[in-house]
Design an enzyme around this catalytic site. Structure first.
Site, PDB file in Angstrom:
ATOM      1  N   HIS A 191      28.919 -27.434 -25.742  1.00  0.00           N
ATOM      2  CA  HIS A 191      29.794 -27.333 -26.910  1.00  0.00           C
ATOM      3  C   HIS A 191      29.668 -28.563 -27.820  1.00  0.00           C
ATOM      4  O   HIS A 191      29.852 -28.468 -29.040  1.00  0.00           O
ATOM      5  CB  HIS A 191      31.259 -27.241 -26.478  1.00  0.00           C
ATOM      6  CG  HIS A 191      31.669 -25.937 -25.889  1.00  0.00           C
ATOM      7  ND1 HIS A 191      31.196 -25.486 -24.680  1.00  0.00           N
ATOM      8  CD2 HIS A 191      32.525 -24.989 -26.331  1.00  0.00           C
ATOM      9  CE1 HIS A 191      31.747 -24.319 -24.403  1.00  0.00           C
ATOM     10  NE2 HIS A 191      32.564 -23.995 -25.384  1.00  0.00           N
TER      11      HIS A 191
ATOM     12  N   CYS B 245      27.940 -31.471 -22.397  1.00  0.00           N
ATOM     13  CA  CYS B 245      28.478 -30.107 -22.475  1.00  0.00           C
ATOM     14  C   CYS B 245      27.840 -29.455 -23.684  1.00  0.00           C
ATOM     15  O   CYS B 245      27.700 -30.102 -24.741  1.00  0.00           O
ATOM     16  CB  CYS B 245      30.002 -30.144 -22.612  1.00  0.00           C
ATOM     17  SG  CYS B 245      30.756 -28.520 -22.919  1.00  0.00           S
TER      18      CYS B 245
ATOM     19  N   CYS C  93      24.335 -24.547 -19.354  1.00  0.00           N
ATOM     20  CA  CYS C  93      25.705 -24.966 -19.068  1.00  0.00           C
ATOM     21  C   CYS C  93      25.616 -26.122 -18.084  1.00  0.00           C
ATOM     22  O   CYS C  93      24.958 -26.000 -17.048  1.00  0.00           O
ATOM     23  CB  CYS C  93      26.480 -23.793 -18.456  1.00  0.00           C
ATOM     24  SG  CYS C  93      28.098 -24.215 -17.787  1.00  0.00           S
TER      25      CYS C  93
ATOM     26  N   ASP D   4      25.249 -19.013 -20.077  1.00  0.00           N
ATOM     27  CA  ASP D   4      26.310 -20.010 -20.117  1.00  0.00           C
ATOM     28  C   ASP D   4      27.616 -19.326 -19.744  1.00  0.00           C
ATOM     29  O   ASP D   4      27.687 -18.097 -19.665  1.00  0.00           O
ATOM     30  CB  ASP D   4      26.397 -20.610 -21.529  1.00  0.00           C
ATOM     31  CG  ASP D   4      27.482 -21.667 -21.667  1.00  0.00           C
ATOM     32  OD1 ASP D   4      27.677 -22.447 -20.719  1.00  0.00           O
ATOM     33  OD2 ASP D   4      28.148 -21.712 -22.717  1.00  0.00           O
ATOM     34  N   SER D   5      28.661 -20.131 -19.556  1.00  0.00           N
ATOM     35  CA  SER D   5      29.963 -19.564 -19.235  1.00  0.00           C
ATOM     36  C   SER D   5      30.586 -18.846 -20.426  1.00  0.00           C
ATOM     37  O   SER D   5      31.514 -18.068 -20.265  1.00  0.00           O
ATOM     38  CB  SER D   5      30.917 -20.680 -18.782  1.00  0.00           C
ATOM     39  OG  SER D   5      31.085 -21.615 -19.823  1.00  0.00           O
TER      40      SER D   5
ATOM     41  N   GLU E 220      36.076 -24.320 -28.942  1.00  0.00           N
ATOM     42  CA  GLU E 220      36.130 -22.855 -28.861  1.00  0.00           C
ATOM     43  C   GLU E 220      37.147 -22.285 -29.858  1.00  0.00           C
ATOM     44  O   GLU E 220      36.942 -21.225 -30.433  1.00  0.00           O
ATOM     45  CB  GLU E 220      36.527 -22.410 -27.443  1.00  0.00           C
ATOM     46  CG  GLU E 220      35.472 -22.599 -26.393  1.00  0.00           C
ATOM     47  CD  GLU E 220      34.565 -21.393 -26.224  1.00  0.00           C
ATOM     48  OE1 GLU E 220      34.727 -20.403 -26.959  1.00  0.00           O
ATOM     49  OE2 GLU E 220      33.676 -21.464 -25.349  1.00  0.00           O
TER      50      GLU E 220
END
Length: 268
Positions: free
Chosen positions: A189, A187, A74, A11-12, A155
């Protein structure tokens, strides 16, 4: 396919740890190698060519580790780099993304329905979900909304919080998401704010946790190919391309338990 080989996940940043956690919960015997490209996060506002370059470089690391699956955890990278990565990897490993399992799921469960999607600008602007749902010819209407503040908010640890509540509600009341019956969390997240989103809709909209759907697709693939790891001595390695203490602290939030990140200076 070597059944004891690891599942490679990238993932990023650390958002893909929600997917990694779902995989480890469903497949506790599997060896996991996770790579978070924290030197270049977020991918959501990067060009497709940049994301492709990052993805190929990370794949080299996972191929060196002889992973049996490379899972692009991602949505932005799945949209921009999946086809290139699949061609690059060839027969060395099975390449999977986080979009196709979700499209297959809504194909089976939401024919003739109206579905919402929230994600990064890269994911939404790529139109990848719309193209794939249209190709199903299942009369599925997709309504998409870019929600670029959500990933950085998460984040920074701002969820289950008054600030996150206001931002989430501001996005969800947008006219673009009117009259939806289910919402795709586009996403990795976003599973961390699933409960807040469910509270907003008060059971009127089904919120789809893509990490769980993706984990089930990984299990199905391994089962169908007799590649499940039967050994109990599982190994988990977590690498990041840039290290800060805040990432280490945040991993517990994303993964659900304390893990140690190892600095892997991929970009030097």
């Amino acid at each position: 396919m070597n059944s004891s080989a690891a599942i490679g996940i990238f993932d990023s940043g650390i958002g893909g740890l929600t997917v990694a956690h779902a995989v480890t919960k469903l497949l506790p015997n599997e060896n996991i190698i996770y790579f978070g490209d924290t030197a270049h996060l977020p991918y959501g506002d990067k060009s497709a060519s940049a994301i492709q370059a990052y993805s190929i470089k990370i794949c080299n690391v996972l191929l060196q580790q002889k992973c049996k699956i490379i899972l692009i955890a991602c949505n932005s990278a799945s949209a921009a780099a999946y086809e290139l990565v699949k061609e690059y990897v060839g027969s060395k490993a099975k390449v999977m993304n986080v979009i196709d399992p979700v499209v297959n799921y809504i194909s089976e469960n939401y024919a003739g329905k109206t579905i919402g999607l929230i994600g990064t600008k890269q994911t939404v602007n790529s139109n990848i979900y719309r193209k794939k749902t249209d190709a199903l010819e299942k009369d599925i209407t997709l309504k998409s909304l870019a929600t670029p503040l959500l990933a950085p908010m998460i984040e920074e640890g701002f969820f289950n919080h008054n600030i996150s509540e206001s931002i989430i509600q501001e996005y969800l009341k947008n006219e673009e998401l009117k009259d939806i019956e289910a919402l795709i969390l586009g996403c990795t997240h976003y599973p961390l704010i699933k409960k807040q989103i469910e509270n907003y809709y008060k059971d009127s909209v089904t919120v789809l946790d893509t990490s769980e759907i993706v984990a089930k697709s990984v299990k199905e693939f391994l089962s169908e190919n007799n590649a499940l790891n039967a050994l109990n001595a599982h190994i988990k390695h977590f690498y990041v391309s840039d290290y800060t203490q805040s990432f280490e602290t945040s991993t517990k939030i994303f993964f659900g338990e304390q893990i140690r990140l190892e600095y892997y200076p991929l970009w030097e």
